[in-house]
Write an enzyme that holds these catalytic residues in place. Structure first.
Site, PDB file in Angstrom:
ATOM      1  N   GLY A   1      22.471  49.747  62.703  1.00  0.00           N
ATOM      2  CA  GLY A   1      22.648  48.294  62.722  1.00  0.00           C
ATOM      3  C   GLY A   1      21.842  47.618  61.627  1.00  0.00           C
ATOM      4  O   GLY A   1      21.338  46.515  61.798  1.00  0.00           O
TER       5      GLY A   1
ATOM      6  N   SER B   1      22.860  46.428  58.771  1.00  0.00           N
ATOM      7  CA  SER B   1      23.633  45.631  57.806  1.00  0.00           C
ATOM      8  C   SER B   1      23.327  44.144  57.850  1.00  0.00           C
ATOM      9  O   SER B   1      23.740  43.403  56.962  1.00  0.00           O
ATOM     10  CB  SER B   1      25.133  45.856  58.038  1.00  0.00           C
ATOM     11  OG  SER B   1      25.506  45.394  59.322  1.00  0.00           O
ATOM     12  N   ARG B   2      22.635  43.687  58.883  1.00  0.00           N
ATOM     13  CA  ARG B   2      22.250  42.267  58.925  1.00  0.00           C
ATOM     14  C   ARG B   2      21.103  42.083  59.923  1.00  0.00           C
ATOM     15  O   ARG B   2      20.668  43.040  60.567  1.00  0.00           O
ATOM     16  CB  ARG B   2      23.450  41.387  59.299  1.00  0.00           C
ATOM     17  CG  ARG B   2      24.099  41.713  60.621  1.00  0.00           C
ATOM     18  CD  ARG B   2      25.238  40.740  60.951  1.00  0.00           C
ATOM     19  NE  ARG B   2      25.696  40.957  62.302  1.00  0.00           N
ATOM     20  CZ  ARG B   2      26.724  41.734  62.638  1.00  0.00           C
ATOM     21  NH1 ARG B   2      27.415  42.353  61.701  1.00  0.00           N
ATOM     22  NH2 ARG B   2      27.075  41.881  63.916  1.00  0.00           N
TER      23      ARG B   2
ATOM     24  N   VAL C   1      27.559  54.018  66.570  1.00  0.00           N
ATOM     25  CA  VAL C   1      26.572  54.848  67.272  1.00  0.00           C
ATOM     26  C   VAL C   1      27.017  55.267  68.672  1.00  0.00           C
ATOM     27  O   VAL C   1      26.462  56.201  69.244  1.00  0.00           O
ATOM     28  CB  VAL C   1      25.188  54.161  67.348  1.00  0.00           C
ATOM     29  CG1 VAL C   1      24.589  53.969  65.973  1.00  0.00           C
ATOM     30  CG2 VAL C   1      25.247  52.857  68.129  1.00  0.00           C
TER      31      VAL C   1
ATOM     32  N   ASN D   1      18.301  50.377  66.209  1.00  0.00           N
ATOM     33  CA  ASN D   1      18.339  48.913  66.215  1.00  0.00           C
ATOM     34  C   ASN D   1      19.723  48.365  66.568  1.00  0.00           C
ATOM     35  O   ASN D   1      19.842  47.220  66.995  1.00  0.00           O
ATOM     36  CB  ASN D   1      17.892  48.416  64.836  1.00  0.00           C
ATOM     37  CG  ASN D   1      18.198  46.958  64.625  1.00  0.00           C
ATOM     38  OD1 ASN D   1      17.472  46.081  65.097  1.00  0.00           O
ATOM     39  ND2 ASN D   1      19.299  46.673  63.927  1.00  0.00           N
TER      40      ASN D   1
ATOM     41  N   TYR E   1      23.244  43.596  79.355  1.00  0.00           N
ATOM     42  CA  TYR E   1      22.319  43.715  78.213  1.00  0.00           C
ATOM     43  C   TYR E   1      20.906  44.062  78.701  1.00  0.00           C
ATOM     44  O   TYR E   1      20.256  44.967  78.168  1.00  0.00           O
ATOM     45  CB  TYR E   1      22.334  42.396  77.449  1.00  0.00           C
ATOM     46  CG  TYR E   1      21.459  42.343  76.221  1.00  0.00           C
ATOM     47  CD1 TYR E   1      21.873  42.935  75.024  1.00  0.00           C
ATOM     48  CD2 TYR E   1      20.232  41.693  76.236  1.00  0.00           C
ATOM     49  CE1 TYR E   1      21.087  42.867  73.882  1.00  0.00           C
ATOM     50  CE2 TYR E   1      19.445  41.619  75.102  1.00  0.00           C
ATOM     51  CZ  TYR E   1      19.871  42.205  73.930  1.00  0.00           C
ATOM     52  OH  TYR E   1      19.086  42.143  72.803  1.00  0.00           O
TER      53      TYR E   1
ATOM     54  N   ALA F   1      20.021  45.465  81.498  1.00  0.00           N
ATOM     55  CA  ALA F   1      19.979  46.831  82.046  1.00  0.00           C
ATOM     56  C   ALA F   1      19.945  47.860  80.918  1.00  0.00           C
ATOM     57  O   ALA F   1      19.216  48.854  80.991  1.00  0.00           O
ATOM     58  CB  ALA F   1      21.189  47.066  82.953  1.00  0.00           C
TER      59      ALA F   1
ATOM     60  N   LYS G   1      18.716  47.433  77.943  1.00  0.00           N
ATOM     61  CA  LYS G   1      17.419  47.371  77.259  1.00  0.00           C
ATOM     62  C   LYS G   1      16.304  47.930  78.147  1.00  0.00           C
ATOM     63  O   LYS G   1      15.365  48.550  77.647  1.00  0.00           O
ATOM     64  CB  LYS G   1      17.124  45.928  76.836  1.00  0.00           C
ATOM     65  CG  LYS G   1      18.086  45.404  75.757  1.00  0.00           C
ATOM     66  CD  LYS G   1      18.007  46.221  74.480  1.00  0.00           C
ATOM     67  CE  LYS G   1      18.797  45.619  73.332  1.00  0.00           C
ATOM     68  NZ  LYS G   1      18.705  46.405  72.094  1.00  0.00           N
TER      69      LYS G   1
ATOM     70  N   ILE H   1      14.778  36.017  68.310  1.00  0.00           N
ATOM     71  CA  ILE H   1      14.666  36.130  66.854  1.00  0.00           C
ATOM     72  C   ILE H   1      15.885  35.457  66.227  1.00  0.00           C
ATOM     73  O   ILE H   1      17.015  35.612  66.723  1.00  0.00           O
ATOM     74  CB  ILE H   1      14.619  37.624  66.429  1.00  0.00           C
ATOM     75  CG1 ILE H   1      13.577  38.408  67.258  1.00  0.00           C
ATOM     76  CG2 ILE H   1      14.344  37.752  64.934  1.00  0.00           C
ATOM     77  CD1 ILE H   1      12.154  37.964  67.121  1.00  0.00           C
TER      78      ILE H   1
HETATM   79  P1  NAP Z   1      22.989  41.266  64.848  1.00  0.00           P
HETATM   80  O1  NAP Z   1      22.583  40.274  63.813  1.00  0.00           O
HETATM   81  O2  NAP Z   1      24.153  40.967  65.705  1.00  0.00           O
HETATM   82  O3  NAP Z   1      23.192  42.682  64.101  1.00  0.00           O
HETATM   83  C1  NAP Z   1      23.615  43.799  64.845  1.00  0.00           C
HETATM   84  C2  NAP Z   1      23.723  44.996  63.944  1.00  0.00           C
HETATM   85  O4  NAP Z   1      24.154  46.116  64.720  1.00  0.00           O
HETATM   86  C3  NAP Z   1      24.763  44.818  62.836  1.00  0.00           C
HETATM   87  O5  NAP Z   1      24.329  45.512  61.694  1.00  0.00           O
HETATM   88  C4  NAP Z   1      26.000  45.497  63.417  1.00  0.00           C
HETATM   89  O6  NAP Z   1      26.897  45.892  62.383  1.00  0.00           O
HETATM   90  C5  NAP Z   1      25.340  46.671  64.142  1.00  0.00           C
HETATM   91  N1  NAP Z   1      26.154  47.284  65.209  1.00  0.00           N
HETATM   92  C6  NAP Z   1      26.732  46.680  66.264  1.00  0.00           C
HETATM   93  N2  NAP Z   1      27.416  47.581  67.004  1.00  0.00           N
HETATM   94  C7  NAP Z   1      27.250  48.787  66.397  1.00  0.00           C
HETATM   95  C8  NAP Z   1      27.709  50.093  66.677  1.00  0.00           C
HETATM   96  N3  NAP Z   1      28.493  50.360  67.730  1.00  0.00           N
HETATM   97  N4  NAP Z   1      27.355  51.094  65.832  1.00  0.00           N
HETATM   98  C9  NAP Z   1      26.575  50.845  64.750  1.00  0.00           C
HETATM   99  N5  NAP Z   1      26.103  49.625  64.441  1.00  0.00           N
HETATM  100  C10 NAP Z   1      26.441  48.605  65.247  1.00  0.00           C
HETATM  101  O7  NAP Z   1      21.770  41.568  65.851  1.00  0.00           O
HETATM  102  P2  NAP Z   1      20.189  41.336  65.712  1.00  0.00           P
HETATM  103  O8  NAP Z   1      19.863  40.042  66.337  1.00  0.00           O
HETATM  104  O9  NAP Z   1      19.730  41.667  64.355  1.00  0.00           O
HETATM  105  O10 NAP Z   1      19.676  42.457  66.743  1.00  0.00           O
HETATM  106  C11 NAP Z   1      19.252  43.747  66.349  1.00  0.00           C
HETATM  107  C12 NAP Z   1      18.672  44.455  67.569  1.00  0.00           C
HETATM  108  O11 NAP Z   1      17.588  43.700  68.093  1.00  0.00           O
HETATM  109  C13 NAP Z   1      19.671  44.627  68.714  1.00  0.00           C
HETATM  110  O12 NAP Z   1      19.447  45.873  69.352  1.00  0.00           O
HETATM  111  C14 NAP Z   1      19.300  43.499  69.638  1.00  0.00           C
HETATM  112  O13 NAP Z   1      19.675  43.778  70.961  1.00  0.00           O
HETATM  113  C15 NAP Z   1      17.806  43.457  69.460  1.00  0.00           C
HETATM  114  N6  NAP Z   1      17.214  42.186  69.828  1.00  0.00           N
HETATM  115  C16 NAP Z   1      17.575  41.029  69.206  1.00  0.00           C
HETATM  116  C17 NAP Z   1      16.977  39.845  69.587  1.00  0.00           C
HETATM  117  C18 NAP Z   1      17.311  38.543  68.926  1.00  0.00           C
HETATM  118  O14 NAP Z   1      16.827  37.503  69.405  1.00  0.00           O
HETATM  119  N7  NAP Z   1      18.092  38.490  67.870  1.00  0.00           N
HETATM  120  C19 NAP Z   1      16.045  39.824  70.620  1.00  0.00           C
HETATM  121  C20 NAP Z   1      15.714  41.021  71.242  1.00  0.00           C
HETATM  122  C21 NAP Z   1      16.302  42.198  70.838  1.00  0.00           C
HETATM  123  P3  NAP Z   1      28.479  46.139  62.664  1.00  0.00           P
HETATM  124  O15 NAP Z   1      28.954  44.948  63.433  1.00  0.00           O
HETATM  125  O16 NAP Z   1      29.097  46.292  61.310  1.00  0.00           O
HETATM  126  O17 NAP Z   1      28.546  47.399  63.445  1.00  0.00           O
END
Ligand code: NAP
Length: 248
Positions: free
Chosen positions: A16, A18-19, A65, A91, A156, A158, A160, A189
């Site tokens: 994950g 890519s962003r 994944v 991630n 989500y 569960a 995590k 975030i």
């Molecule tokens: P995001 O901006 O939505 O980015 C998610 C990333 O995961 C993207 O690169 C996406 O690319 C990739 N992805 C999604 N499904 C995938 C799959 N099946 N296989 C491979 N890659 C996959 O999310 P984020 O906010 O950066 O979050 C990153 C991590 O932090 C996540 O695990 C999230 O649960 C955790 N987190 C985030 C927050 C928050 O507030 N943002 C808080 C707590 C935890 P593609 O769509 O191209 O696959």
């Protein structure tokens, strides 16, 4: 690959990447000297991020994944092109939010299969190489929601919370092989995942955070770099909340 930095010589797989948080993690590991492989379902986006990282030899690849065979194939390809994975950051994550009574079985399954089974798939695929090397680092990105629960996010939360148990089990199982496994629990975030909360929700969230602000992806990336490196060599099985004080 840079020849300076505390992660020089490491091959890091960031799922994950890519962003959002994953992209910031990829950058911070590259700055520390690691060769970084970014994977996401969208391989073009992953390749674009990898190409913009500082240093040379970084790779971007398509991989879902939740698909065990695809993960095995990508880990094999990384070994051929960059060397065996020595640092894994799980991630990749998705949300499919709804109140429990309205939550569809598909939404439960999709979140579990990416957030939890995805981590099982990747750890399983890299462990043999790490055991052979008698060293390795796994970092799982969980969430404060996995520690506190959250209305509308039973699937989500569960997944995590599952990652927390998985992290501690992997840490116990592999510590004697020189492999460390820790988790980071981000608070809220600023990324695409939290972009559509709306101004009202963001304001009330902000009020619930002792430090009074949402986090930035770089707030997480710096902690990944720390846990990946030699300063954290005696830390395993821990869940570090990086949340401006939400959980304490
Ligand atoms: P995001 O901006 O939505 O980015 C998610 C990333 O995961 C993207 O690169 C996406 O690319 C990739 N992805 C999604 N499904 C995938 C799959 N099946 N296989 C491979 N890659 C996959 O999310 P984020 O906010 O950066 O979050 C990153 C991590 O932090 C996540 O695990 C999230 O649960 C955790 N987190 C985030 C927050 C928050 O507030 N943002 C808080 C707590 C935890 P593609 O769509 O191209 O696959």
């Amino acid at each position: 690959m840079s020849d300076v930095g505390e992660l020089s010589g490491e091959v890091a797989l960031v799922t994950g990447g890519s962003r959002g948080i994953g992209r910031a993690i990829a950058r911070s590991l590259a700055e520390a000297g690691a060769t970084v492989v970014v994977v996401a379902r969208n391989g073009d986006a992953a390749a674009e991020v990898a190409g913009a990282l500082p240093g040379e030899g970084h790779l971007g690849m398509a991989c879902d994944v939740s698909d065990a065979q695809a993960v095995v194939d990508v880990v094999r390809r990384i070994a051929d092109e960059a060397g065996p994975v020595s640092l894994l950051v799980n991630n990749a994550g998705i949300t499919r939010d709804n109140l429990l009574l309205r939550m569809k079985e598909d939404d439960w399954d999709a979140v579990m299969s990416v957030n939890l089974k995805g981590a099982y798939n990747t750890v399983k695929a890299v462990t043999k190489g790490m055991m052979k090397a008698r060293s390795g680092v796994v970092i799982n990105i969980t969430s404060v929601v996995g520690l506190m629960g959250n209305a509308g996010q039973a699937n989500y939360a569960a997944s995590k919370a599952g990652l927390v148990g998985f992290t501690k089990s992997v840490a116990r199982e592999l510590a004697s092989r020189g492999i460390r496994c820790n988790a980071i629990a981000p608070g809220y975030i600023r990324t695409d995942m939290t972009a559509d909360l709306g101004d009202g929700a963001t304001d009330s969230l902000q009020a619930s955070i002792p430090m009074g602000r949402l986090g930035e992806p770089e707030d997480i990336a710096g902690v990944v770099r720390f846990l990946a490196g030699p300063s954290a060599r005696y830390i395993t099985g821990q869940v570090l909340a990086v949340d401006g004080g939400m959980v304490m």
